[in-house]
Write an enzyme that holds these catalytic residues in place. Structure first.
Site, PDB file in Angstrom:
ATOM      1  N   MET B   1       0.752  -1.423  -0.034  1.00 57.81           N
ATOM      2  CA  MET B   1      -0.083  -0.082  -0.002  1.00 57.81           C
ATOM      3  C   MET B   1       0.833   1.290   0.061  1.00 57.81           C
ATOM      4  O   MET B   1       1.797   1.381   0.722  1.00 57.81           O
ATOM      5  CB  MET B   1      -0.890   0.056   1.354  1.00 57.81           C
ATOM      6  CG  MET B   1      -2.096  -0.493   1.095  1.00 57.81           C
ATOM      7  SD  MET B   1      -3.197   0.218  -0.135  1.00 57.81           S
ATOM      8  CE  MET B   1      -4.790  -0.310  -0.070  1.00 57.81           C
ATOM      9  N   PRO B   2       0.614   2.314  -0.794  1.00 58.82           N
ATOM     10  CA  PRO B   2      -0.475   2.382  -1.890  1.00 58.82           C
ATOM     11  C   PRO B   2      -0.182   1.413  -3.032  1.00 58.82           C
ATOM     12  O   PRO B   2       0.957   1.013  -3.233  1.00 58.82           O
ATOM     13  CB  PRO B   2      -0.219   3.832  -2.427  1.00 58.82           C
ATOM     14  CG  PRO B   2       0.598   4.529  -1.445  1.00 58.82           C
ATOM     15  CD  PRO B   2       1.521   3.425  -0.638  1.00 58.82           C
ATOM     16  N   ILE B   3      -1.304   1.135  -3.715  1.00 59.74           N
ATOM     17  CA  ILE B   3      -1.297   0.292  -4.845  1.00 59.74           C
ATOM     18  C   ILE B   3      -1.809   0.966  -6.212  1.00 59.74           C
ATOM     19  O   ILE B   3      -2.626   1.737  -6.084  1.00 59.74           O
ATOM     20  CB  ILE B   3      -2.206  -0.910  -4.702  1.00 59.74           C
ATOM     21  CG1 ILE B   3      -1.196  -1.905  -3.662  1.00 59.74           C
ATOM     22  CG2 ILE B   3      -2.143  -1.714  -6.014  1.00 59.74           C
ATOM     23  CD1 ILE B   3      -2.216  -3.193  -3.395  1.00 59.74           C
ATOM     24  N   SER B  40       3.422  -0.154  -4.721  1.00 62.03           N
ATOM     25  CA  SER B  40       3.389  -1.302  -5.752  1.00 62.03           C
ATOM     26  C   SER B  40       2.726  -0.428  -7.032  1.00 62.03           C
ATOM     27  O   SER B  40       1.964   0.171  -6.854  1.00 62.03           O
ATOM     28  CB  SER B  40       2.618  -2.588  -5.412  1.00 62.03           C
ATOM     29  OG  SER B  40       3.136  -3.184  -4.084  1.00 62.03           O
TER      30      SER B  40
END
Lengths: 61, 61, 61, 61, 61, 61
Positions: B1-3, B40
């Protein structure tokens, strides 16, 4: 419903996807208390130069 | 996270994706105040007949 | 095009999202060589009981 | 905005996608009361071994 | 299948969503030549500070 | 990687999500032959007027 989307690296066999479909569907039906017939799964295969973690392409690891 | 998921037209080089990964990761880490290792990025390459704007396929422009 | 989707935990300020929008747009325009006006960003805010890593809800960490 | 993502099985012609783009854009503009120029559509084509319903790959039906 | 995801700004009535569901389903069934019963639609409502175009939050326009 | 997104109707307990996270992660790790630590899951909760099947909002069933 539920609708599942799974992104993973390419190179899996059809048999692996078959097992994935069975197991994930069962896992969702049991935990969310819904019929297995309600579960849809979309799989997306990805090349290793289309994924990055920590600012770095996976193909560069 | 964040994605992060990014859709763009096919035809980019691996070097462009490498720079994209670095810059977007840095941009997110700085603005959301999270470590770069937490970010990611999934990239999806698209053909121009798989995108439409204003009711018109991109390949028809 | 490009279209970006970013999932992150809730609790960010509008100012953080403003900076995120600016920086991510610039990062993409520079690396993919497209105008900043072409970039769209969807942000999705998530509760910590709606994300899991390694089989564990984030709210349980 | 609105931004639409549509997953369907591969094997459609460009003409089918052209009609899809026109009709879906019109449908959204009319129902959400927005200009057609605001509508973006991403189409994703899928192989039948990348979709499962009720725990079963589509290619096994 | 097909599975549709639509992101739009919050503030639509249930009646607008009802019409959206009918019209988009018909548009897809006609263009992709599939039964209407096969079409699933997920709608996501978004706040104007969760969308950016050209590096600028929508709420700042 | 793999990254999973699951859309389901709101009204689930945190305990149901906890079990979902455990079971789905295990199902994916076993079938795709990857470590459980590699699996991320995003859950999205949906109101019944934000989902349609066969051209009909779920809340109208």
């Amino acid at each position: 419903m539920p609708i599942v989307q799974i992104d993973f690296f390419e190179g899996k066999t059809v048999e692996q996807k078959r097992v994935l479909a069975e197991k994930v569907t069962k896992a969702i039906a049991e935990s969310l208390n819904c019929p297995e017939t309600a579960v849809s799964i979309i799989m997306r295969e990805m090349k290793t130069d289309n994924y990055a973690k920590a600012g770095r392409l996976w193909c560069d690891n």
